[in-house]
Motif scaffolding. Structure first.
Motif, PDB file in Angstrom:
ATOM      1  N   LYS A  29      41.461  43.109  53.011  1.00 13.85           N
ATOM      2  CA  LYS A  29      41.654  42.207  52.496  1.00 13.85           C
ATOM      3  C   LYS A  29      42.775  43.045  50.562  1.00 13.85           C
ATOM      4  N   VAL A  78      44.279  42.463  47.120  1.00 12.60           N
ATOM      5  CA  VAL A  78      45.191  41.710  45.940  1.00 12.60           C
ATOM      6  C   VAL A  78      45.559  42.637  45.358  1.00 12.60           C
ATOM      7  N   TRP A 137      39.660  34.873  44.762  1.00 13.60           N
ATOM      8  CA  TRP A 137      40.691  36.077  45.380  1.00 13.60           C
ATOM      9  C   TRP A 137      39.773  37.282  45.323  1.00 13.60           C
TER      10      TRP A 137
END
Length: 184
Positions: A106, A108, A168
Motif C-alpha cells: 500500500k 500513501v 488511507w
C-alpha cells in the motif's frame, strides 16, 4: 551499555536474534520503507504500549534520522527498560550502509504532503470561489492561512492530526497516532 548503535552492529544483533527492534515512526512512514525485523510502535503510542516490549531483551529503537529514537529511548528508560539503544542515524543511516529495507504494498503520500495538498486546495478553492461566486468565500482561504500560522507558531497541526486518522493512513488497523507536529 552504549546508548547508540551503528547499522552494522544492529545487523549483527538481528542476525544473531539478540535484540528486539522497534520502529517509532508513524505507520505511513513504516509502510513506505522499514527494516524487516522492526516492530512498529509509533512514538506517540510508546508509553501505553510499552507492556508489549520485553524487559529482559535488548531493545533497539529506530526512526528516520535518530531524533525520535532518542526521545523514545528516554521514555523507555523512564519506564524501567535498562537495555535500550538507538540506531545512530536511523533508517537513513541503515540505507546508506547498503542494508536492505522492505515496503508495504500500500502506497500513501507522506502525512506532510497530504497536509500541503489539502491546504493548497482549500486556499485555491477559496480564492476561485471569492472571484466567481461571492466575495465572502475569501474567508475559506483565510481559514487555511490562520491554520498555517497556528501550526507554525505552536508546532500543533490540527489538520495533520485529522488526516492521520483517515482510513488511507491506517496500516494494519493502526492510525498514525498523534501528529503533534506538522513537520514530524
Amino acid at each position: 551499555m552504549q546508548t547508540q548503535i551503528t547499522p552494522a552492529e544492529l545487523k549483527q544483533l538481528i542476525t544473531e536474534g539478540r535484540c528486539h527492534l522497534v520502529d517509532v515512526r508513524e505507520p505511513v512512514e513504516h509502510a513506505e520503507e522499514h527494516i524487516s525485523a522492526a516492530r512498529l510502535i509509533p512514538l506517540g503510542e510508546l508509553e501505553k504500549r510499552a507492556s508489549e516490549l520485553p524487559k529482559d531483551k535488548s531493545l533497539v529503537i529506530h526512526c528516520k534520522s535518530g531524533k525520535r529514537g532518542t526521545k523514545a529511548q528516554e521514555k523507555l528508560k523512564q519506564l524501567g527498560f535498562d537495555q535500550v539503544q538507538n540506531l545512530e542515524g536511523g533508517i537513513e543511516a541503515w540505507k546508506a550502509a547498503g542494508l536492505p529495507v522492505a515496503s508495504a504494498d500500500k502506497k500513501v503520500f507522506p502525512l506532510m504532503q497530504q497536509v500541503q495538498l489539502t491546504i493548497g486546495t482549500g486556499v485555491l478553492t477559496g480564492a476561485a470561489l471569492s472571484l466567481t461566486v461571492h466575495p465572502y468565500w475569501v474567508f475559506l482561504s483565510a481559514f487555511f492561512g490562520a491554520g498555517l500560522m497556528l501550526a507554525g507558531s505552536t508546532g500543533w497541526c490540527g489538520l495533520a492530526i485529522l488526516l492521520s486518522k483517515m482510513p488511507w493512513n491506517r496500516v494494519s488497523g493502526q492510525s498514525c497516532g498523534s501528529a503533534k507536529n506538522c513537520s514530524a
